[in-house]
Design a protein around this motif. Structure first.
Motif, PDB file in Angstrom:
ATOM      1  N   ILE A  25      34.089  37.962 -23.277  1.00 13.76           N
ATOM      2  CA  ILE A  25      35.111  36.866 -23.899  1.00 13.76           C
ATOM      3  C   ILE A  25      34.333  35.940 -24.538  1.00 13.76           C
ATOM      4  O   ILE A  25      33.377  35.240 -23.925  1.00 13.76           O
ATOM      5  CB  ILE A  25      36.066  36.250 -22.814  1.00 13.76           C
ATOM      6  CG1 ILE A  25      36.608  37.494 -21.921  1.00 13.76           C
ATOM      7  CG2 ILE A  25      37.002  35.416 -23.479  1.00 13.76           C
ATOM      8  CD1 ILE A  25      37.337  36.900 -20.729  1.00 13.76           C
ATOM      9  N   ARG A  27      33.871  32.705 -27.138  1.00 15.58           N
ATOM     10  CA  ARG A  27      34.682  31.346 -27.774  1.00 15.58           C
ATOM     11  C   ARG A  27      33.597  30.869 -28.666  1.00 15.58           C
ATOM     12  O   ARG A  27      32.534  30.574 -28.570  1.00 15.58           O
ATOM     13  CB  ARG A  27      34.942  30.240 -26.800  1.00 15.58           C
ATOM     14  CG  ARG A  27      35.833  29.155 -27.606  1.00 15.58           C
ATOM     15  CD  ARG A  27      36.214  28.311 -26.203  1.00 15.58           C
ATOM     16  NE  ARG A  27      35.345  27.244 -25.768  1.00 15.58           N
ATOM     17  CZ  ARG A  27      35.148  26.306 -24.974  1.00 15.58           C
ATOM     18  NH1 ARG A  27      36.268  26.247 -24.272  1.00 15.58           N
ATOM     19  NH2 ARG A  27      34.165  25.560 -24.779  1.00 15.58           N
ATOM     20  N   LEU A  74      42.710  33.418 -17.218  1.00 10.21           N
ATOM     21  CA  LEU A  74      42.632  33.428 -18.587  1.00 10.21           C
ATOM     22  C   LEU A  74      43.715  34.728 -18.825  1.00 10.21           C
ATOM     23  O   LEU A  74      43.447  35.728 -18.331  1.00 10.21           O
ATOM     24  CB  LEU A  74      41.202  33.578 -19.222  1.00 10.21           C
ATOM     25  CG  LEU A  74      40.463  32.600 -19.081  1.00 10.21           C
ATOM     26  CD1 LEU A  74      39.011  33.012 -19.790  1.00 10.21           C
ATOM     27  CD2 LEU A  74      41.074  31.375 -20.002  1.00 10.21           C
ATOM     28  N   ILE A  76      43.974  37.710 -22.192  1.00  9.33           N
ATOM     29  CA  ILE A  76      42.974  38.238 -23.044  1.00  9.33           C
ATOM     30  C   ILE A  76      43.786  39.336 -23.508  1.00  9.33           C
ATOM     31  O   ILE A  76      44.636  39.848 -23.120  1.00  9.33           O
ATOM     32  CB  ILE A  76      41.863  38.763 -22.574  1.00  9.33           C
ATOM     33  CG1 ILE A  76      41.940  39.682 -21.313  1.00  9.33           C
ATOM     34  CG2 ILE A  76      40.894  37.561 -22.134  1.00  9.33           C
ATOM     35  CD1 ILE A  76      40.864  40.621 -21.019  1.00  9.33           C
ATOM     36  N   THR A 101      39.656  39.138 -26.572  1.00  6.65           N
ATOM     37  CA  THR A 101      39.886  38.110 -27.200  1.00  6.65           C
ATOM     38  C   THR A 101      40.841  37.071 -26.429  1.00  6.65           C
ATOM     39  O   THR A 101      41.735  37.839 -25.763  1.00  6.65           O
ATOM     40  CB  THR A 101      40.717  38.593 -28.594  1.00  6.65           C
ATOM     41  OG1 THR A 101      39.970  39.503 -29.385  1.00  6.65           O
ATOM     42  CG2 THR A 101      40.999  37.337 -29.415  1.00  6.65           C
ATOM     43  N   LEU A 102      40.620  35.796 -26.337  1.00  5.37           N
ATOM     44  CA  LEU A 102      41.437  35.021 -25.610  1.00  5.37           C
ATOM     45  C   LEU A 102      42.792  35.157 -26.253  1.00  5.37           C
ATOM     46  O   LEU A 102      42.991  34.716 -27.608  1.00  5.37           O
ATOM     47  CB  LEU A 102      40.836  33.686 -25.581  1.00  5.37           C
ATOM     48  CG  LEU A 102      39.754  33.239 -24.488  1.00  5.37           C
ATOM     49  CD1 LEU A 102      39.261  31.766 -24.873  1.00  5.37           C
ATOM     50  CD2 LEU A 102      40.459  33.313 -23.042  1.00  5.37           C
ATOM     51  N   THR A 103      43.944  34.917 -25.506  1.00  6.86           N
ATOM     52  CA  THR A 103      45.353  34.843 -26.075  1.00  6.86           C
ATOM     53  C   THR A 103      45.755  33.693 -25.317  1.00  6.86           C
ATOM     54  O   THR A 103      47.189  33.270 -25.652  1.00  6.86           O
ATOM     55  CB  THR A 103      46.113  35.943 -25.938  1.00  6.86           C
ATOM     56  OG1 THR A 103      46.376  36.316 -24.451  1.00  6.86           O
ATOM     57  CG2 THR A 103      45.317  37.341 -26.596  1.00  6.86           C
ATOM     58  N   SER A 104      45.137  32.769 -24.526  1.00  8.84           N
ATOM     59  CA  SER A 104      45.549  31.772 -23.949  1.00  8.84           C
ATOM     60  C   SER A 104      44.744  30.697 -24.053  1.00  8.84           C
ATOM     61  O   SER A 104      43.609  30.761 -24.877  1.00  8.84           O
ATOM     62  CB  SER A 104      45.773  31.929 -22.263  1.00  8.84           C
ATOM     63  OG  SER A 104      44.501  32.278 -21.829  1.00  8.84           O
ATOM     64  N   PRO A 106      41.698  28.101 -23.323  1.00  4.58           N
ATOM     65  CA  PRO A 106      40.421  28.493 -22.521  1.00  4.58           C
ATOM     66  C   PRO A 106      40.232  27.716 -21.304  1.00  4.58           C
ATOM     67  O   PRO A 106      38.879  27.662 -20.710  1.00  4.58           O
ATOM     68  CB  PRO A 106      39.180  28.126 -23.624  1.00  4.58           C
ATOM     69  CG  PRO A 106      39.805  27.118 -24.673  1.00  4.58           C
ATOM     70  CD  PRO A 106      41.331  27.316 -24.571  1.00  4.58           C
TER      71      PRO A 106
END
Length: 195
Positions: A25, A27, A74, A76, A101-104, A106
């Motif tokens: 993951i 950022r 998290l 994702i 990929t983050l969907t929330s 961080p």
């Protein structure tokens, strides 16, 4: 997700080897690392990416979503696999590492039974986070999977990840086929694993 070319997308109940999944993951240019609890049996206090065991009848994607949520809080969206490797005697455990990929937000909430700290780490900083050589290869592969392949270069030759959706960036071959037991099936694993 059509995962294995020779089987269904869910884990069969008679699987002899354990399967683990983990998520790279990012950022920006920083990779999320989590430090294993000092109470863990395997690799206490070492850094890794979030992940864990695939449960029976669970798809790799669902396992990845569950493990990341349990370990970090998290949400994702799983991306393509970028690395696969085996560990333990006679390839007892296979880990498949995915881009994610983050969907929330961080905001990370660790499960203290499993992890004691987290860090967002740049590639040049990675060597300052103690880990095993095997996990260090995963970190390097995670960063390498984000770099574009030079124009005109050939993709790696098919390996384990050639059978997985989207896995053409970085591949590694697993150990030779497992030996058969006297009854014709695969030997049952002994002991635990770092996941």
């Amino acid at each position: 997700m059509g995962v294995l070319a020779y089987g269904p997308p869910a884990m069969p109940s008679n699987l002899a080897a354990e399967i683990c999944v983990a998520a790279a993951i990012f950022r920006g240019d920083r990779l999320l690392l989590v430090r294993r609890s000092n109470e863990e049996t395997f690799f206490p206090g070492l850094w890794e990416i979030p992940g864990g065991h695939v449960e029976q009848r669970e798809t790799l994607e669902r396992a990845l979503l569950r493990e990341v949520r349990e370990e970090t809080g998290l949400a994702i969206r799983p991306g393509p696999p970028f690395f696969a490797w085996s560990f333990g005697e006679v390839a007892r455990t296979v880990e498949i590492d995915f881009q994610a990929t983050l969907t929330s937000s961080p905001k990370i909430v660790l499960d203290p039974r499993e992890h004691e700290a987290f860090a967002w780490v740049r590639e040049r900083e990675i060597s300052t986070y103690p880990t095993s050589e095997a996990i260090a290869r995963v970190f390097r592969a995670a960063f390498a999977s984000r770099r574009p392949r030079p124009a005109g270069s050939r993709p790696p030759s098919p390996g384990l990840l050639g059978n997985l959706r989207g896995g053409d960036r970085h591949r590694t071959r697993l150990n030779p086929p497992l030996p058969r037991s006297r009854g014709g099936g695969l030997p049952r694993p002994r002991g635990g694993s770092p996941r």
